[in-house]
Design a protein around this motif. Structure first.
Motif, PDB file in Angstrom:
ATOM      1  N   LEU A 131       0.837  -1.192   0.000  1.00  0.00           N
ATOM      2  CA  LEU A 131       0.000   0.000   0.000  1.00  0.00           C
ATOM      3  C   LEU A 131       0.877   1.248   0.000  1.00  0.00           C
ATOM      4  CD1 LEU A 131      -2.699  -1.106   2.598  1.00  0.00           C
ATOM      5  CD2 LEU A 131      -2.899  -1.090   0.110  1.00  0.00           C
ATOM      6  N   GLN A 132       0.469   2.217  -0.780  1.00  0.00           N
ATOM      7  CA  GLN A 132       1.215   3.467  -0.873  1.00  0.00           C
ATOM      8  C   GLN A 132       0.719   4.460   0.170  1.00  0.00           C
ATOM      9  OE1 GLN A 132       2.483   5.719  -4.724  1.00  0.00           O
ATOM     10  NE2 GLN A 132       0.554   6.635  -4.091  1.00  0.00           N
ATOM     11  N   LEU A 133       1.647   5.047   0.903  1.00  0.00           N
ATOM     12  CA  LEU A 133       1.318   6.081   1.876  1.00  0.00           C
ATOM     13  C   LEU A 133       1.992   7.377   1.470  1.00  0.00           C
ATOM     14  CD1 LEU A 133       1.726   4.211   5.297  1.00  0.00           C
ATOM     15  CD2 LEU A 133      -0.343   4.484   3.912  1.00  0.00           C
ATOM     16  N   ILE A 134       1.360   8.482   1.788  1.00  0.00           N
ATOM     17  CA  ILE A 134       1.966   9.791   1.604  1.00  0.00           C
ATOM     18  C   ILE A 134       2.098  10.455   2.967  1.00  0.00           C
ATOM     19  CG2 ILE A 134       0.962  10.046  -0.696  1.00  0.00           C
ATOM     20  CD1 ILE A 134      -0.969  12.140   0.630  1.00  0.00           C
ATOM     21  N   ASN A 135       2.987  11.415   3.052  1.00  0.00           N
ATOM     22  CA  ASN A 135       3.168  12.134   4.320  1.00  0.00           C
ATOM     23  C   ASN A 135       1.940  13.005   4.573  1.00  0.00           C
ATOM     24  OD1 ASN A 135       4.054  13.476   6.577  1.00  0.00           O
ATOM     25  ND2 ASN A 135       6.092  13.899   5.765  1.00  0.00           N
ATOM     26  N   GLN A 136       1.170  12.661   5.601  1.00  0.00           N
ATOM     27  CA  GLN A 136      -0.073  13.362   5.926  1.00  0.00           C
ATOM     28  C   GLN A 136      -0.107  13.823   7.381  1.00  0.00           C
ATOM     29  OE1 GLN A 136      -2.838  10.315   3.656  1.00  0.00           O
ATOM     30  NE2 GLN A 136      -3.957  12.223   3.864  1.00  0.00           N
ATOM     31  N   ARG A 137       1.066  14.142   7.951  1.00  0.00           N
ATOM     32  CA  ARG A 137       1.171  14.804   9.246  1.00  0.00           C
ATOM     33  C   ARG A 137       0.776  13.942  10.439  1.00  0.00           C
ATOM     34  NH1 ARG A 137      -1.467  17.288   5.760  1.00  0.00           N
ATOM     35  NH2 ARG A 137      -3.417  16.858   6.822  1.00  0.00           N
ATOM     36  N   SER A 138       0.690  12.639  10.278  1.00  0.00           N
ATOM     37  CA  SER A 138       0.368  11.782  11.412  1.00  0.00           C
ATOM     38  C   SER A 138       0.807  10.360  11.104  1.00  0.00           C
ATOM     39  CB  SER A 138      -1.136  11.823  11.718  1.00  0.00           C
ATOM     40  OG  SER A 138      -1.413  11.197  12.949  1.00  0.00           O
ATOM     41  N   ASP A 139       0.733   9.488  12.115  1.00  0.00           N
ATOM     42  CA  ASP A 139       1.112   8.098  11.904  1.00  0.00           C
ATOM     43  C   ASP A 139      -0.057   7.300  11.329  1.00  0.00           C
ATOM     44  OD1 ASP A 139      -0.480   8.121  14.138  1.00  0.00           O
ATOM     45  OD2 ASP A 139       0.928   7.075  15.444  1.00  0.00           O
ATOM     46  N   PHE A 140       0.205   6.021  11.015  1.00  0.00           N
ATOM     47  CA  PHE A 140      -0.773   5.172  10.340  1.00  0.00           C
ATOM     48  C   PHE A 140      -0.862   3.837  11.061  1.00  0.00           C
ATOM     49  CE2 PHE A 140       1.397   7.882   7.337  1.00  0.00           C
ATOM     50  CZ  PHE A 140       0.403   8.399   6.525  1.00  0.00           C
ATOM     51  N   SER A 141      -2.035   3.227  10.971  1.00  0.00           N
ATOM     52  CA  SER A 141      -2.196   1.831  11.371  1.00  0.00           C
ATOM     53  C   SER A 141      -3.104   1.157  10.356  1.00  0.00           C
ATOM     54  CB  SER A 141      -2.770   1.706  12.784  1.00  0.00           C
ATOM     55  OG  SER A 141      -4.078   2.241  12.844  1.00  0.00           O
ATOM     56  N   PHE A 142      -3.085  -0.183  10.373  1.00  0.00           N
ATOM     57  CA  PHE A 142      -3.808  -0.974   9.383  1.00  0.00           C
ATOM     58  C   PHE A 142      -4.702  -1.952  10.126  1.00  0.00           C
ATOM     59  CE2 PHE A 142       0.226   0.486   7.956  1.00  0.00           C
ATOM     60  CZ  PHE A 142       0.003   0.985   6.682  1.00  0.00           C
ATOM     61  N   ALA A 143      -5.955  -1.989   9.749  1.00  0.00           N
ATOM     62  CA  ALA A 143      -6.925  -2.810  10.475  1.00  0.00           C
ATOM     63  C   ALA A 143      -7.585  -3.801   9.537  1.00  0.00           C
ATOM     64  CB  ALA A 143      -7.983  -1.926  11.132  1.00  0.00           C
ATOM     65  N   LEU A 144      -7.705  -5.037   9.996  1.00  0.00           N
ATOM     66  CA  LEU A 144      -8.394  -6.082   9.239  1.00  0.00           C
ATOM     67  C   LEU A 144      -9.843  -6.154   9.693  1.00  0.00           C
ATOM     68  CD1 LEU A 144      -8.464  -8.579   7.357  1.00  0.00           C
ATOM     69  CD2 LEU A 144      -7.672  -9.942   9.315  1.00  0.00           C
ATOM     70  N   PHE A 145     -10.756  -6.059   8.713  1.00  0.00           N
ATOM     71  CA  PHE A 145     -12.191  -6.136   8.994  1.00  0.00           C
ATOM     72  C   PHE A 145     -12.781  -7.332   8.266  1.00  0.00           C
ATOM     73  CE2 PHE A 145     -11.322  -1.713   9.861  1.00  0.00           C
ATOM     74  CZ  PHE A 145     -12.175  -1.382  10.895  1.00  0.00           C
ATOM     75  N   SER A 146     -13.702  -7.987   8.923  1.00  0.00           N
ATOM     76  CA  SER A 146     -14.557  -8.974   8.262  1.00  0.00           C
ATOM     77  C   SER A 146     -15.939  -8.340   8.099  1.00  0.00           C
ATOM     78  CB  SER A 146     -14.637 -10.254   9.091  1.00  0.00           C
ATOM     79  OG  SER A 146     -15.254  -9.995  10.346  1.00  0.00           O
ATOM     80  N   GLY A 147     -16.852  -9.052   7.470  1.00  0.00           N
ATOM     81  CA  GLY A 147     -18.214  -8.550   7.321  1.00  0.00           C
ATOM     82  C   GLY A 147     -18.416  -7.602   6.160  1.00  0.00           C
ATOM     83  N   GLY A 148     -17.391  -7.419   5.334  1.00  0.00           N
ATOM     84  CA  GLY A 148     -17.533  -6.526   4.194  1.00  0.00           C
ATOM     85  C   GLY A 148     -17.659  -5.074   4.607  1.00  0.00           C
TER      86      GLY A 148
END
Length: 612
Positions: A131-148
């Motif tokens: 995944l591509q990230l750009i500098n947007q003034r804060s940190d990032f996290s990634f979450a896995l969702f089920s259920g669509g």
């Protein structure tokens, strides 16, 4: 993961009144039913992201690898990218102490299905994404969702990822100032006026440099007019800085870089950029202009795909970047990034077009997806802006308007005069905008600036789009009623619009009648105005009517943009290029002398009397 889960245990329901969040199906983030999100962390599920530090070498865009696993995989599992990384209930606004805060306080800034590049995910339960990230003034996290997207259940959350300096100055946007020899530079950073002093260091390429101060703007959630901009679409915009580079020498190349002086005496710098100063009004030289509307943004990693049609946005951007040495100024006439109230998308758009906006003036017009919202003074009281009501467009980009809340302005570029209207405010005779339009058209010296161009977002002239044909107006209702006499009186060469997502060119026309039967090479006076729809920057394409519109010379159901090339005061080339290959698919030339512009046509000259 357990710590994060504990902070969410009591959070099992979400925002119930987010009308704006689902008011426009084209915005992919609106497809996520935030209000249905539930807590379902699982000990056997995980998400891992690497690297954890980005931009160590000054990069503002980087790819991360996200690996994930689920004990109960499904084809509709998805990965959401959140920024800031903590999207738990603790960050929600305490709007009502009697109501439990929602599980998700904000929409993700982007998302992708778990099986996008891992086709065996459903059987193995393991997958990965780049995944591509750009500098947007804060940190990032990634979450896995089920259920669509309809019934999202939070299964696992990753570690955080951050840029080395999230506050760094990024994504410069050039625009012409209020006078011809002034260039403005607007950029975004995480430094407010209490953190650092913003400025531009600039000068002739290879010469001495000077520093010019920059003003700083920002806004908060209260500036938004409704949801989702004020609710799940809200994201801190950081600080928007604008500096004015004055008394430029025409046509010369200047270099510049963005700077912030911290109060401890250290400096934060961007990379170095350069631009060519605008030509003197009336200057006889090669001048090249690109015009389009409705481009929006797209993700290079395939995230947030707009029903598979937004790829045209990256194609248009790619073609402009590849031909940038042959482009002097760009006009993006409305519907800029289709954020529709999801503010993170503005950062992503400015990152996408940075190579263009940092090099040539990038002038914008106001569209319905920037401005329209009920009860805010817009001419159309619909929900198209997603609650932004113009705030983002007016702040993120500079235009030389007297009042940016009234987004109409004029700008001179060599032999061109551009009159840019704001179709989201009333343009009819007797209004403030009508007076501006007439003054803009009437005040140009056609001997020095023979090429007079009218630009607006909505179609005020002619379109064979099926929805305009159904109305029976073949343009915005009331569009031509008041303005066509101005176009005719002041001999506007070309009127160009977006809004309709296709390409179309008319004959020179006045009051529904072609005033010239030529199609590709016009000599002498046109006796009318050529109307062009150039709304195929990227958005979903619009069908044409089956009705035979005799004034329509060329139609194209595809993505593309227009390029004008003024060779001198007497010769102009018009080209329509497709985004997929950059080749010309429609064109015409105008060749004429100064006397041809002065010659009287229908309704274009005042009546004479014996006394006069």
């Amino acid at each position: 993961m357990r710590v994060f889960g504990a902070s969410l245990l009591a959070i099992l329901w979400a925002l119930a009144c987010i009308e704006g969040a689902i008011s426009h199906g084209d915005q992919p983030l609106a497809k996520i039913a935030i209000y249905n999100a539930k807590f379902a962390l699982h000990d056997q599920a995980y998400v891992k992201a690497s690297p954890t530090v980005l931009g160590s070498g000054g990069q503002t865009t980087e790819f991360v690898t996200v690996e994930f696993s689920s004990p109960s995989p499904s084809v509709d599992d998805w990965i959401g990218v959140f920024s800031p990384s903590n999207f738990s209930a603790s960050t929600c606004l305490p709007e009502d102490i009697r109501v439990t805060p929602p599980l998700l306080c904000s929409a993700p800034i982007k998302y992708q299905y778990a099986n996008y590049t891992s086709p065996n995910y459903k059987s193995t339960g393991k997958g990965s994404l780049k995944l591509q990230l750009i500098n947007q003034r804060s940190d990032f996290s990634f979450a896995l969702f089920s259920g669509g997207l309809v019934n999202p259940k939070l299964v696992a959350v990753s570690n955080s990822v951050a840029f080395a300096n999230p506050n760094a100055p990024v994504y410069p946007r050039l625009a012409q100032g209020k006078v011809w020899n002034e260039m403005t530079v607007t950029w975004t950073s995480g430094y407010g006026i209490n953190d650092a002093v913003p400025f531009i260091e600039w000068g002739l390429k290879g010469g001495d440099k000077v520093r010019s101060p920059a003003g700083t703007l920002t806004f908060d959630r209260r500036s938004m007019c409704g949801a989702p901009a004020s609710t799940v679409g809200w994201r801190d915009p950081g600080y928007i800085h604008t500096s004015f580079l004055k008394e430029l020498w025409p046509n010369l190349v200047y270099s510049y870089k963005l700077g912030h002086r911290l109060f401890n005496g250290t400096y934060i710098w961007s990379q170095q950029y350069q631009f060519r100063a605008s030509p003197y009004p009336g200057q006889n030289s090669l001048q090249r202009v690109v015009i389009f509307g409705d481009m929006g943004k797209d993700e290079a990693d395939g995230s947030n795909e707009y029903n598979q049609y937004q790829r045209g946005s990256l194609n248009t951007t790619k073609q402009l970047i590849e031909d940038l040495k042959n482009i002097d100024i760009v006009f993006h006439i409305g519907d800029i990034c289709y954020a529709n109230g999801y503010l993170s998308q503005w950062d992503q758009f400015t990152a996408q077009v940075e190579s263009i906006t940092s090099t040539v003036p990038y002038m914008i017009a106001s569209g319905n997806h920037e401005r329209d919202w009920p009860g805010t003074g817009s001419f159309y009281g619909n929900l198209d802006s997603g609650g932004e009501c113009g705030v983002l467009a007016e702040t993120m980009f500079y235009v030389p308007a007297e009042n940016r809340a009234k987004f109409w302005y004029s700008t001179d570029f060599g032999m061109f005069r551009f009159c840019i209207a704001d179709t989201e405010h009333d343009w009819r005779e007797g209004t403030e905008q009508y007076r501006f339009i007439e003054h803009c058209l009437a005040s140009v010296d056609r001997q020095k600036q023979p090429w007079l161009i009218f630009l607006a977002h909505r179609v005020l002239g002619y379109s064979s789009s099926s929805f305009y044909a159904e109305e029976g107006s073949f343009a915005e209702p009331m569009g031509r009623d008041d303005l066509q006499k101005l176009w005719q009186k002041y001999k506007v060469d070309i009127a160009m619009y977006g809004h309709v997502h296709n390409y179309e060119r008319t004959c020179p026309i006045y009051q529904n009648i072609c005033t010239n039967e030529e199609k590709h090479y016009y000599k002498g006076t046109l006796n009318g105005t050529i109307h062009v729809v150039a709304g195929g920057g990227r958005a979903s394409l619009a069908d044409f009517t089956t009705i035979n519109t005799k004034w329509s010379i060329f139609k194209d159901y595809d993505y593309g943009f227009v390029k004008l090339t003024a060779f001198d005061h007497s010769n102009l080339l018009f080209e329509y290029k497709k985004s997929r290959d950059g080749k010309v698919y429609d064109s015409f030339r105008i060749s004429r002398g100064y006397r041809d512009i002065l010659a009287c046509t229908v309704d274009s000259c005042p009546s004479s009397t014996l006394a006069s």
